[in-house]
Design an enzyme around this catalytic site. Structure first.
Site, PDB file in Angstrom:
ATOM      1  CB  VAL A 157      -0.964   0.024   1.207  1.00 16.69           C
ATOM      2  CG1 VAL A 157      -0.219   0.251   2.504  1.00 16.69           C
ATOM      3  CG2 VAL A 157      -2.043   1.073   1.029  1.00 16.69           C
ATOM      4  CB  ALA A 198       2.860  -5.455   7.061  1.00 19.57           C
ATOM      5  CG  ASP A 199       4.026  -6.488   1.121  1.00 17.86           C
ATOM      6  OD1 ASP A 199       4.414  -7.463   1.793  1.00 17.86           O
ATOM      7  OD2 ASP A 199       4.725  -5.925   0.264  1.00 17.86           O
ATOM      8  NE  ARG A 200      -3.001  -2.707   0.080  1.00 15.93           N
ATOM      9  CZ  ARG A 200      -3.482  -1.773  -0.763  1.00 15.93           C
ATOM     10  NH1 ARG A 200      -4.538  -1.053  -0.424  1.00 15.93           N
ATOM     11  NH2 ARG A 200      -2.922  -1.579  -1.937  1.00 15.93           N
ATOM     12  CB  ALA A 226      -1.558  -8.132   2.528  1.00 16.91           C
TER      13      ALA A 226
END
Lengths: 350, 350
Positions: free
Chosen positions: B93, B241-243, B251
């Protein structure tokens, strides 16, 4: 036709070199015990039942070529060879059990007054060849018992199965254990789909199971080991075993424990499919199982090319132990499907 | 000296091509938005914070070379470039948030009567360069907050941490998120050992995290993803974390969910370390996160050599979603460590 990993015909043994799959389908002749030991150690052949059969058949080929007529020399050769073959890999129990059975057979035969070098050789050869046939028959029973049990537990026409490592024709004398269950479901028209994990570090899933599934036209998808939990919903997990001990604890390819933990969390049944020859009632629990550590290069290199950063330490256990309480579906044997607590009686009775 | 994956100096941007690690340490210059997009898409640079920073800095380099004096043309170029950069990869994000912030900044600047093409360019460049500095400062806070929190939860002098994928200097502007926590523990003399998973299919753990750990002389062992559960006893798990969305669902690299399930089973704390820029409060829960599927070749081939059997279907999601209830340690941000339910207030307040 089913893939044949072990070809034994008129006294000659050829094995499919599984290190070359899926690129090359190359059979190699094994005609000494030393070659059998090396093929097992190098993982040209792997899978607990197949290790036992190839090891023992390598002894058959050497016995058949031998002109030794001295009874004591033959007996010593057989007993030493069996001990040596067991040393190739420590975790799978099948070859150790076969060796113990054959050693006992040789000792009984030797006692008989009329026995000669020739009769002892003959009885050992006959016993080993019958192991090959029995393993295939046992696998078919495992496949059918497991398929029926899984279908009785789901509310759907067709089952989707997640499996790990390779437990098929390439790991056994033929048909397979966990892959035998999949094969039986497919033959019944009751298989929806298979998810097979690539099975790091040695990629037996990506190389071998995927090869067998494509070969047999079974609908299947390859995933990384780490994707198993997200692929797991509404499935059953069926894996093989290298050793099942008295309380039902099971040693199998590393990663099996993680699948069992995840199956428990997702409340889906977790099955171990294995012939009774994989059961070792001499050990009380899984803590007593010796776990083989394999060379670091299996994890850090692929096809001889380094993938990991130089200098990093590596831990590479080839197997892990799944405690019996996580085997929620049951242990699928040729005698039926048993809960871990029922296994001991069933195997002794069987 | 800490490894620098992103070098931005006097208006020129060089990135370490992570596809060539650990074999070659090769920096490549990025001087257009198109090159920035391609480097992100090809995963020469990866990691949610690093993607945002490289994408935005590629815009800076192109703005600095531009002689365009028409205000509208500059504004259109910036807004179009940001939209394009966001499209390179969908799951992380940070770049989407940075693009939204920058777009809003541009619109505000454009409203000002005295603004020109030059002042708009200048304000965008200043904002992006400050992002680079802020990311490093945030990561150091994440590292320190996380280290203190973990130490407060264990009864031992030193912590052993299991981590997944790469969240270090190579995934951020510097220092790292989950690897920042490890770095802080190490700096405090309170780190016993690190276990890093190889992180299939792209091997960011084996290639990148192992590389950083060796580089920094942090005691560490590489394991296959499937070995995490057996390596997990008495450890804490820290991932990036990516989002992170409103309810705390997160995610991150595929395999994270499986680690969280296993941590829960083993009753050990599971932490997510991420800057507030990775938090997306516009999504209610994890089901709304778009998960990128990557090319099949990432799983079936290594260094251009096929490892999987031909003909097998493949599923290759790059990420998975860990539900908030499995994040039992907390979410480590630069503002402190929060439970998933506290996160929303903390981020809005922060």
């Amino acid at each position: 036709m089913t893939l044949e990993a072990i070809q034994y015909l008129r006294g000659r043994l050829h094995i499919l070199n599984q290190l070359l799959l899926p690129h090359e389908t190359c059979y190699e002749e094994i005609d000494t015990v030393q070659q059998g030991w090396q093929a097992i150690r190098d993982m040209k052949v792997r899978g607990a039942p197949a290790i036992a059969i190839v090891g023992c058949l390598s002894l058959v080929t050497e016995l058949q070529q031998s002109n030794e007529e001295d009874k004591d020399a033959v007996v010593t050769f057989i007993l030493d060879s069996l001990k040596y073959l067991v040393s190739a890999r420590p975790t799978a129990v099948n070859i150790a059990k076969a060796a113990a059975e054959l050693s006992a057979l040789v000792r009984r035969e030797t006692q008989k007054a009329e026995s000669t070098a020739a009769t002892i050789k003959e009885s050992v050869i006959t016993h080993i060849v019958s192991m090959l046939e029995k393993d295939i028959a046992d696998n078919k029973n495992i496949g059918d018992c497991g398929a029926r049990h899984i279908l009785s537990r789901i509310n759907k026409e067709k089952a989707t199965i997640l499996t790990h490592c390779n437990t098929g024709s390439l790991a056994t004398a033929g048909y397979g254990t966990a892959l035998g269950v999949i094969r039986s479901l497919h033959a019944m028209g009751r298989l929806e789909h298979v998810f097979c994990t690539e099975t790091r570090p040695y990629n037996q899933g990506a190389r071998l199971t995927a090869f067998e599934l494509v070969y047999e036209k079974i609908p299947a998808t390859l995933i990384a080991d780490s994707m198993a939990s997200i692929a797991m919903k509404e499935k059953a997990v069926v894996v093989g075993a290298d050793r099942v001990v008295l309380n039902g604890d099971t040693a199998n390819k590393v990663g099996t424990y993680q699948l069992a933990v995840s199956a428990k969390y997702h409340n889906i049944p977790f099955y171990v499919a294995a012939p009774c020859t994989s059961c070792d009632l001499s050990l009380e629990n899984g803590e007593q199982i010796v776990i083989e550590e394999r060379p670091h290069q299996e994890l850090t290199d692929i096809n001889g090319i380094r993938i990991a950063a130089p200098g990093i330490h590596v831990w590479n256990p080839a197997f892990d132990v799944t405690p019996h309480e996580l085997i929620t579906g049951g242990i699928i044997t040729e005698l039926g499907v048993f809960s871990p607590s029922e296994l001991q009686d069933a195997v002794i009775r069987g």
